[in-house]
Design an enzyme around this catalytic site. Structure first.
Site, mmCIF file in Angstrom:
data_model
loop_
_atom_site.group_PDB
_atom_site.id
_atom_site.type_symbol
_atom_site.label_atom_id
_atom_site.label_comp_id
_atom_site.label_asym_id
_atom_site.label_seq_id
_atom_site.Cartn_x
_atom_site.Cartn_y
_atom_site.Cartn_z
ATOM 1 N N LYS A 25 44.988 30.343 29.621
ATOM 2 C CA LYS A 25 44.675 30.322 30.666
ATOM 3 C C LYS A 25 46.037 31.314 31.389
ATOM 4 O O LYS A 25 45.945 31.708 32.478
ATOM 5 C CB LYS A 25 44.855 28.916 31.577
ATOM 6 N N SER A 34 41.043 60.418 32.613
ATOM 7 C CA SER A 34 40.874 59.069 32.118
ATOM 8 C C SER A 34 39.727 58.676 32.987
ATOM 9 O O SER A 34 38.540 59.418 33.008
ATOM 10 C CB SER A 34 42.048 58.320 32.273
#
Length: 309
Positions: free
Chosen positions: A166, A114
């Site tokens: 949010k 990765s």
């Protein structure tokens, strides 16, 4: 026979100089510092170890070798399952800057997957052991939902927010389908950036890459057949190859970045602090956000006592 004070003084001076030399070399071997007595045919080793949470130290080491004219080339020794996207990209960018001045090769240890593989792509060539775990070309975000647990223990939560997104990813409620689509777009874009890097550095088309860039991991031997790795070999193999590329004749001097501490007391304090940090860090293995990271199961498999055998 009368002792001549000048001759004895010169001999004493030489003895003191030899003693000082061996003292400096001894301290250097303990603390990992390099000394001015080394030759000019040096190969620098920069270790990238563990989950990549921050790029600062590695970037500093790369910049140090970039400025050192006695270091002819640099080996990236990677033993990492990946980590945060931004620090992985920052290390990659720093290696690309270093390549403007030095030859750089990537050497894979137990795992370079990765984000670790992203960094390796910055090397001119990638060398892996046949049993190295690599690949895992992907991006991932982790979220935890504790809503049902909170109901069982009688805990309620209230949220006051300025915008509808949010509290996206909040652990106290189920994520909406709209929020999942929004976050999937973020992950897809980060993933696309990863693919761009691999295509840029490896002789592989984007269509072929997408067939294998689905998060799966490979051995070093498998990765070589797929074009993700150039050669099979250990760190010494990489050092020997780089020495030939930069024109070093004979055995090269292998050096590591200087430590930040400047005294034996600093060394002891640094080691104590590192040990304490290692104990504390086991409670949080990676930070929030998007990651170039192997699947958590694979990361746990690489923990001490859980090595793949």
């Amino acid at each position: 026979m009368k002792r001549h004070p000048v001759i004895w003084g010169i001999l004493l001076l030489f003895l003191l100089l030899f003693a000082f030399y061996f003292l400096v070399q001894g301290i250097a071997s303990i603390t990992g510092k390099r000394t001015a007595f080394s030759g000019a045919n040096k190969i620098g080793i920069v270790d990238i170890e563990g989950i990549i949470k921050d790029s600062g130290e590695v970037v500093d080491h790369l910049n140090e070798f970039a400025k050192d004219d006695t270091v002819k080339g640099v080996i990236l020794r990677i033993n990492s399952p990946g980590g945060g996207v931004a620090p992985s990209q920052e290390i990659y960018d720093a290696v690309m800057e270093l390549r403007k001045r030095k030859r750089v090769l990537a050497s894979m240890s137990s795992v370079a997957a990765s984000g670790g593989y992203l960094v390796a792509c910055a090397g001119e060539k990638i060398i892996a052991n046949s049993g190295t775990l690599t690949g895992s070309i992907s991006a991932v975000m982790y979220f935890t939902n504790t809503e049902e647990l909170m109901k069982k223990v009688g805990v309620k939560a209230s949220v006051i927010k300025s915008g509808k997104y949010k509290d996206i990813g909040s652990p106290i409620r189920e994520m909406t389908e709209e929020e999942k689509v929004l976050l999937q777009g973020l992950v897809d874009d980060i993933y696309s950036q990863f693919l761009d890097v691999v295509v840029r550095h490896r002789n592989i088309t984007s269509e072929t890459l997408k067939d294998i860039a689905d998060g799966r991991i490979f051995t070093g031997r498998q990765a070589q057949k797929l074009g993700l790795v150039d050669y099979l070999g250990d760190k010494q193999y990489a050092v020997t190859m780089l020495a030939k590329l930069v024109g070093i004749e004979g055995e090269p001097v292998v050096v590591y970045p200087r430590k930040k501490y400047e005294s034996m007391l600093d060394y002891v304090l640094q080691q104590t602090s590192s040990s304490l940090s290692a104990v504390l860090s086991t409670k949080q293995r990676f930070s929030y956000g998007i990651h170039y990271l192997m699947d958590d199961y694979d990361v746990r498999m690489m923990a001490p006592g859980n090595e793949v055998r």
